[in-house]
Design an enzyme around this catalytic site. Structure first.
Site, PDB file in Angstrom:
ATOM      1  N   THR A 170      15.292  -3.359   6.676  1.00 50.32           N
ATOM      2  CA  THR A 170      14.567  -2.277   6.534  1.00 50.32           C
ATOM      3  C   THR A 170      15.020  -1.178   7.818  1.00 50.32           C
ATOM      4  OG1 THR A 170      13.400  -3.393   8.467  1.00 50.32           O
ATOM      5  CG2 THR A 170      12.505  -3.619   6.058  1.00 50.32           C
ATOM      6  N   LYS A 217       8.285  -5.442  -4.328  1.00 46.96           N
ATOM      7  CA  LYS A 217       8.433  -6.878  -4.063  1.00 46.96           C
ATOM      8  C   LYS A 217       6.930  -7.489  -3.411  1.00 46.96           C
ATOM      9  CE  LYS A 217       8.427  -7.215  -0.339  1.00 46.96           C
ATOM     10  NZ  LYS A 217       7.669  -7.074   1.056  1.00 46.96           N
ATOM     11  N   ALA A 231      -0.641   3.405  -1.755  1.00 43.73           N
ATOM     12  CA  ALA A 231      -0.019   2.352  -0.521  1.00 43.73           C
ATOM     13  C   ALA A 231       0.659   2.919   0.626  1.00 43.73           C
ATOM     14  CB  ALA A 231       0.819   1.410  -1.242  1.00 43.73           C
ATOM     15  N   ARG A 257      -8.158   3.320  -6.650  1.00 41.98           N
ATOM     16  CA  ARG A 257      -9.294   2.843  -6.945  1.00 41.98           C
ATOM     17  C   ARG A 257     -10.377   4.023  -6.591  1.00 41.98           C
ATOM     18  NH1 ARG A 257      -9.027  -2.366  -3.639  1.00 41.98           N
ATOM     19  NH2 ARG A 257      -7.976  -0.923  -2.414  1.00 41.98           N
TER      20      ARG A 257
HETATM   21  N1  LIG Z   1      10.167  -2.389  -0.312  1.00 41.33           N
HETATM   22  C1  LIG Z   1       9.539  -2.209   1.038  1.00 41.33           C
HETATM   23  O1  LIG Z   1      10.546  -1.666   1.850  1.00 41.33           O
HETATM   24  C2  LIG Z   1       8.316  -2.305   1.082  1.00 41.33           C
HETATM   25  C3  LIG Z   1       7.906  -2.064   2.392  1.00 41.33           C
HETATM   26  C4  LIG Z   1       6.497  -2.482   2.616  1.00 41.33           C
HETATM   27  C5  LIG Z   1       5.695  -2.921   1.585  1.00 41.33           C
HETATM   28  N2  LIG Z   1       6.181  -3.322   0.272  1.00 41.33           N
HETATM   29  C6  LIG Z   1       5.402  -3.523  -0.834  1.00 41.33           C
HETATM   30  O2  LIG Z   1       4.620  -2.520  -1.117  1.00 41.33           O
HETATM   31  C7  LIG Z   1       3.339  -3.233  -1.631  1.00 41.33           C
HETATM   32  C8  LIG Z   1       2.523  -2.363  -0.751  1.00 41.33           C
HETATM   33  O3  LIG Z   1       2.346  -2.669   0.663  1.00 41.33           O
HETATM   34  P1  LIG Z   1       1.828  -1.713   1.564  1.00 41.33           P
HETATM   35  O4  LIG Z   1       2.183  -2.274   2.995  1.00 41.33           O
HETATM   36  O5  LIG Z   1       2.305  -0.393   1.490  1.00 41.33           O
HETATM   37  O6  LIG Z   1       0.297  -1.943   1.458  1.00 41.33           O
HETATM   38  P2  LIG Z   1      -0.980  -0.945   1.741  1.00 41.33           P
HETATM   39  O7  LIG Z   1      -0.930   0.243   2.130  1.00 41.33           O
HETATM   40  O8  LIG Z   1      -2.299  -1.993   1.976  1.00 41.33           O
HETATM   41  O9  LIG Z   1      -0.924  -0.769  -0.081  1.00 41.33           O
HETATM   42  C9  LIG Z   1      -1.645  -1.385  -0.974  1.00 41.33           C
HETATM   43  C10 LIG Z   1      -2.325  -0.552  -1.946  1.00 41.33           C
HETATM   44  O10 LIG Z   1      -2.891  -1.388  -3.222  1.00 41.33           O
HETATM   45  C11 LIG Z   1      -4.138  -0.906  -3.609  1.00 41.33           C
HETATM   46  N3  LIG Z   1      -5.005  -2.208  -3.778  1.00 41.33           N
HETATM   47  C12 LIG Z   1      -5.614  -2.433  -4.946  1.00 41.33           C
HETATM   48  N4  LIG Z   1      -6.305  -3.305  -4.881  1.00 41.33           N
HETATM   49  C13 LIG Z   1      -6.216  -4.034  -3.520  1.00 41.33           C
HETATM   50  C14 LIG Z   1      -6.756  -4.935  -2.795  1.00 41.33           C
HETATM   51  N5  LIG Z   1      -7.583  -5.822  -3.404  1.00 41.33           N
HETATM   52  N6  LIG Z   1      -6.609  -4.962  -1.647  1.00 41.33           N
HETATM   53  C15 LIG Z   1      -5.567  -4.090  -0.844  1.00 41.33           C
HETATM   54  N7  LIG Z   1      -5.047  -3.170  -1.806  1.00 41.33           N
HETATM   55  C16 LIG Z   1      -5.114  -2.847  -2.830  1.00 41.33           C
HETATM   56  C17 LIG Z   1      -4.623   0.091  -2.871  1.00 41.33           C
HETATM   57  O11 LIG Z   1      -4.576   1.226  -3.439  1.00 41.33           O
HETATM   58  P3  LIG Z   1      -5.876   2.215  -3.756  1.00 41.33           P
HETATM   59  O12 LIG Z   1      -7.064   1.809  -2.717  1.00 41.33           O
HETATM   60  O13 LIG Z   1      -5.292   3.603  -3.471  1.00 41.33           O
HETATM   61  O14 LIG Z   1      -6.231   1.919  -5.060  1.00 41.33           O
HETATM   62  C18 LIG Z   1      -3.686   0.087  -1.451  1.00 41.33           C
HETATM   63  O15 LIG Z   1      -3.249   1.252  -0.910  1.00 41.33           O
HETATM   64  C19 LIG Z   1       3.372  -4.564  -1.442  1.00 41.33           C
HETATM   65  O16 LIG Z   1       3.799  -5.274  -2.557  1.00 41.33           O
HETATM   66  C20 LIG Z   1       4.418  -4.843  -0.337  1.00 41.33           C
HETATM   67  O17 LIG Z   1       5.098  -5.985  -0.426  1.00 41.33           O
HETATM   68  C21 LIG Z   1       7.405  -2.994   0.168  1.00 41.33           C
END
Ligand SMILES: NC(=O)c1ccc[n+]([C@@H]2O[C@H](COP(=O)([O-])OP(=O)(O)OC[C@H]3O[C@@H](n4cnc5c(N)ncnc54)[C@H](OP(=O)(O)O)[C@@H]3O)[C@@H](O)[C@H]2O)c1
Length: 325
Positions: A256, A98, A13, A39
């Site tokens: 943030t 989250k 992610a 994946r």
């Molecule tokens: N705490 C914070 O400050 C903060 C900030 C932003 C986001 N978040 C949280 O972190 C999580 C990820 O957010 P992100 O913005 O980093 O997202 P992202 O870059 O889209 O990453 C999500 C990851 O989930 C995996 N995945 C598995 N099945 C998927 C599907 N069907 N569709 C999309 N992704 C899938 C993918 O990894 P692979 O392809 O490598 O398997 C993808 O890289 C969320 O729960 C979000 O709420 C938290």
């Protein structure tokens, strides 16, 4: 288990690459990043080479690995039930992004597994570990604004790119589960845990078929009110305000702040307005220090279980109340 926790990451992610893995790498005496999984074998290899660890294709293999004590799970919320439960049942401590669960039943099942296996389970609301909030707590404690009359918190931003998983209801999408989690957590974090939702509204986008903005009103047993607002189709807001009998405190970049950012705390009183510039802080590092303390037993696992249950119960109350005519 040795003192250094061997940790793996489930999914490549953006949040993992940009903030969380760099934070974990800043804590070598606490965590050893053993592997990242995806994946896609190629994605895992690319991220692993960037952070000098192993690449694992597939989440299952990572969960089954004897080399790993703990997992950081930054998957979309809709996938958490499957992978967090598998990780806990395999005996791994879990730090999950989250929102940790799509509803209260899912959260309760995860907490049950963690409890039964005596494992740490933590939800990724890192903002709570930023030192700017200590300034706010001290101002309140020192009586700067008198008794608190009202709290309000907002987190929202302009539309995301089409195809983002946050628009997909099956992946646990929607503004409530994403942005909405922050003002809800902030209400309990700043004012205490006895807030209940009294009314709520969620706008369901007819094309996207998920909620893109909303708000809710909560009250506590003392009669203090709180409003939370959130959205994916909004002018940017990332703040909370505490309105007291004698003044008001505003945290202008509450959720943030980047690690090099100096958030401002504004204290308004009849006679003056004071702006306090907080020191930059890395809440990603701080929250993984807390994860380490929970694993080692020096922080209370039960507090995190309770926070998870309260958070998911409150989000569920907002959903339920917003559905009523
Ligand atoms: N705490 C914070 O400050 C903060 C900030 C932003 C986001 N978040 C949280 O972190 C999580 C990820 O957010 P992100 O913005 O980093 O997202 P992202 O870059 O889209 O990453 C999500 C990851 O989930 C995996 N995945 C598995 N099945 C998927 C599907 N069907 N569709 C999309 N992704 C899938 C993918 O990894 P692979 O392809 O490598 O398997 C993808 O890289 C969320 O729960 C979000 O709420 C938290």
């Amino acid at each position: 288990m040795s003192d250094v926790i061997k940790i793996g990451v489930l999914g490549c992610a953006n949040i993992a690459r940009n903030f969380v893995i760099p934070a974990i790498k800043c804590l070598p005496e606490k965590f050893e990043l053993v592997a990242v999984s995806s994946r896609s074998a190629d994605k895992a290899k690319t991220l692993a080479s960037e952070f000098h660890c192993h690449a694992v294709e597939g989440y299952e293999k990572m969960i089954d690995s004897d080399e790993i004590d703990a997992l950081y799970i930054p998957l979309p919320t809709g996938l958490h039930k499957e992978w967090i439960n598998k990780a806990l049942l395999a005996g791994k401590h879990v730090y999950a992004e989250k929102s940790i669960a799509s509803d209260f039943t899912q959260a309760a099942e995860m907490v049950d597994h963690a409890r039964q296996h005596n494992l740490a389970l933590m939800e990724g609301f890192m903002f709570q570990y930023h030192s700017q909030h200590e300034i706010v707590f001290n101002l309140i404690k020192n009586g700067e604004i008198g008794e608190i009359r009202f709290f309000s918190a907002s987190f929202g931003f302009p539309p995301l790119a089409k195809g983002n998983f946050r628009y997909d209801e099956h992946l646990g999408g929607g503004a409530l589960m994403d942005a909405g989690g922050y003002p809800v957590r902030a209400t309990h974090f700043i004012l205490g845990n006895d807030f209940e939702v009294k009314g709520a509204t969620l706008f369901i986008d007819p094309e996207l078929k998920t909620n893109t903005y909303g708000s809710a009103f909560l009250t506590n047993s003392k009669g203090t009110g709180a409003s939370v607002s959130f959205g994916f189709d909004n002018f940017y807001q990332c703040r909370y305000e505490i309105w007291g009998e004698k003044g008001k405190i505003t945290a202008e970049r509450a959720f943030t702040p980047k690690p090099d950012y100096k958030p401002k705390i504004i204290v308004e009183k009849p006679e003056s307005t004071k702006v306090i510039e907080a020191e930059p802080d890395n809440h990603f590092i701080k929250s993984f220090e807390e994860f380490y303390r929970i694993i080692c037993g020096s922080s209370d696992k039960n507090k995190h279980y309770s926070d998870i249950l309260l958070q998911s119960k409150t989000l569920e109350q907002i959903k339920i109340l917003s559905c009523q005519p």
